[in-house]
Write a protein that holds these residues in place. Sequence first.
Motif, PDB file in Angstrom:
ATOM      1  N   ASP A  27      16.070  88.106  32.414  1.00 15.36           N
ATOM      2  CA  ASP A  27      16.667  86.812  32.086  1.00 15.36           C
ATOM      3  C   ASP A  27      17.274  86.164  33.324  1.00 15.36           C
ATOM      4  O   ASP A  27      18.411  85.676  33.304  1.00 15.36           O
ATOM      5  N   GLU A  28      16.506  86.136  34.416  1.00 14.08           N
ATOM      6  CA  GLU A  28      16.979  85.562  35.659  1.00 14.08           C
ATOM      7  C   GLU A  28      15.978  84.545  36.203  1.00 14.08           C
ATOM      8  O   GLU A  28      14.791  84.619  35.917  1.00 14.08           O
ATOM      9  N   ALA A  29      16.502  83.613  37.001  1.00 12.76           N
ATOM     10  CA  ALA A  29      15.677  82.608  37.666  1.00 12.76           C
ATOM     11  C   ALA A  29      15.999  82.649  39.157  1.00 12.76           C
ATOM     12  O   ALA A  29      17.148  82.826  39.545  1.00 12.76           O
TER      13      ALA A  29
ATOM     14  N   ARG B 159      11.294  70.595  30.610  1.00 12.02           N
ATOM     15  CA  ARG B 159      11.100  70.434  32.048  1.00 12.02           C
ATOM     16  C   ARG B 159       9.807  71.057  32.572  1.00 12.02           C
ATOM     17  O   ARG B 159       9.231  70.566  33.547  1.00 12.02           O
ATOM     18  N   ALA B 160       9.347  72.143  31.985  1.00 10.15           N
ATOM     19  CA  ALA B 160       8.184  72.864  32.510  1.00 10.15           C
ATOM     20  C   ALA B 160       6.906  72.026  32.475  1.00 10.15           C
ATOM     21  O   ALA B 160       5.940  72.352  33.175  1.00 10.15           O
ATOM     22  N   LEU B 161       6.903  70.945  31.719  1.00 11.32           N
ATOM     23  CA  LEU B 161       5.728  70.084  31.646  1.00 11.32           C
ATOM     24  C   LEU B 161       5.412  69.442  32.997  1.00 11.32           C
ATOM     25  O   LEU B 161       4.274  69.050  33.256  1.00 11.32           O
TER      26      LEU B 161
ATOM     27  N   PHE C 138      19.164  74.662  39.162  1.00  9.81           N
ATOM     28  CA  PHE C 138      20.606  74.827  38.987  1.00  9.81           C
ATOM     29  C   PHE C 138      21.008  74.689  37.518  1.00  9.81           C
ATOM     30  O   PHE C 138      21.977  75.299  37.085  1.00  9.81           O
ATOM     31  N   ARG C 139      20.247  73.921  36.753  1.00  8.24           N
ATOM     32  CA  ARG C 139      20.509  73.851  35.295  1.00  8.24           C
ATOM     33  C   ARG C 139      20.135  75.188  34.648  1.00  8.24           C
ATOM     34  O   ARG C 139      20.815  75.647  33.742  1.00  8.24           O
TER      35      ARG C 139
ATOM     36  N   SER D 160      19.336  77.410  28.220  1.00  6.25           N
ATOM     37  CA  SER D 160      18.806  76.795  29.445  1.00  6.25           C
ATOM     38  C   SER D 160      17.331  77.143  29.635  1.00  6.25           C
ATOM     39  O   SER D 160      16.540  76.313  30.069  1.00  6.25           O
ATOM     40  N   ARG D 161      16.957  78.374  29.294  1.00  8.05           N
ATOM     41  CA  ARG D 161      15.556  78.772  29.405  1.00  8.05           C
ATOM     42  C   ARG D 161      14.686  77.992  28.421  1.00  8.05           C
ATOM     43  O   ARG D 161      13.624  77.488  28.783  1.00  8.05           O
ATOM     44  N   LEU D 162      15.144  77.848  27.165  1.00 10.91           N
ATOM     45  CA  LEU D 162      14.386  77.092  26.171  1.00 10.91           C
ATOM     46  C   LEU D 162      14.234  75.630  26.576  1.00 10.91           C
ATOM     47  O   LEU D 162      13.164  75.045  26.434  1.00 10.91           O
ATOM     48  N   TYR D 163      15.319  75.035  27.091  1.00  4.21           N
ATOM     49  CA  TYR D 163      15.244  73.646  27.546  1.00  4.21           C
ATOM     50  C   TYR D 163      14.224  73.504  28.672  1.00  4.21           C
ATOM     51  O   TYR D 163      13.409  72.578  28.670  1.00  4.21           O
TER      52      TYR D 163
END
Length: 197
Positions: A106-108, A64-66, A190-191, A56-59
């Motif tokens: 490793d948290e959001a 998405r980060a763009l 949430f993803r 999920s972090r890599l995705y």
Amino acid sequence: MPQRQKPNEIFTPELVKILKIFGLISIGLVLLLSFFNSKRANNSGDDLTFRMTSSSRLYFFNVRALNYDRESRLDAGMVLFRHGKREISDSQPTLDLVIILNSQKDEAYLYLEPVNTDWPLQIRSFKAGKEKVFQFQNSNNSDFLMYVRDLEPWIADDAEFELKKDSNWISIWSKPKEKKALKTTLEDFFRLINEGE
């Protein structure tokens, strides 16, 4: 002296047949249920509410980060992401929904960031004759997640929002691009914590 039964007499063919059927059904049931066990027990004592997986972090970083403006906070070891289509103003009070990535744990996290206003926050939402006023204090990650979960149904229904500054109510998140940015930020968060599709 009582007579002992022979082993052949205890395990009659009918009893052996019943034991075989019961044994096979038990093994089959265990195997079947193991395929549907998507959640594992957490015996570590750690709170996994905000935990990100590597995928999920890599995705998020690669896809998405763009769409986000990124701010690195080296003092805290965190990276803040604010959606690029949010309303930016030097004087108008607003509220930014910020995704915070803590790579050390490793948290959001989600944070409601007041812009040109301060805590505590009073937000009014209304849609189709319904109205609700939310009172938010500056608090911890769990409280911010609870605040966002309270706002989420209103955001999904494209409700109107106002933020109270002094004694005035000021419209926030009113433009279509802001509403879309808000929904996208929620979906991405949430993803990240594996609650999305």
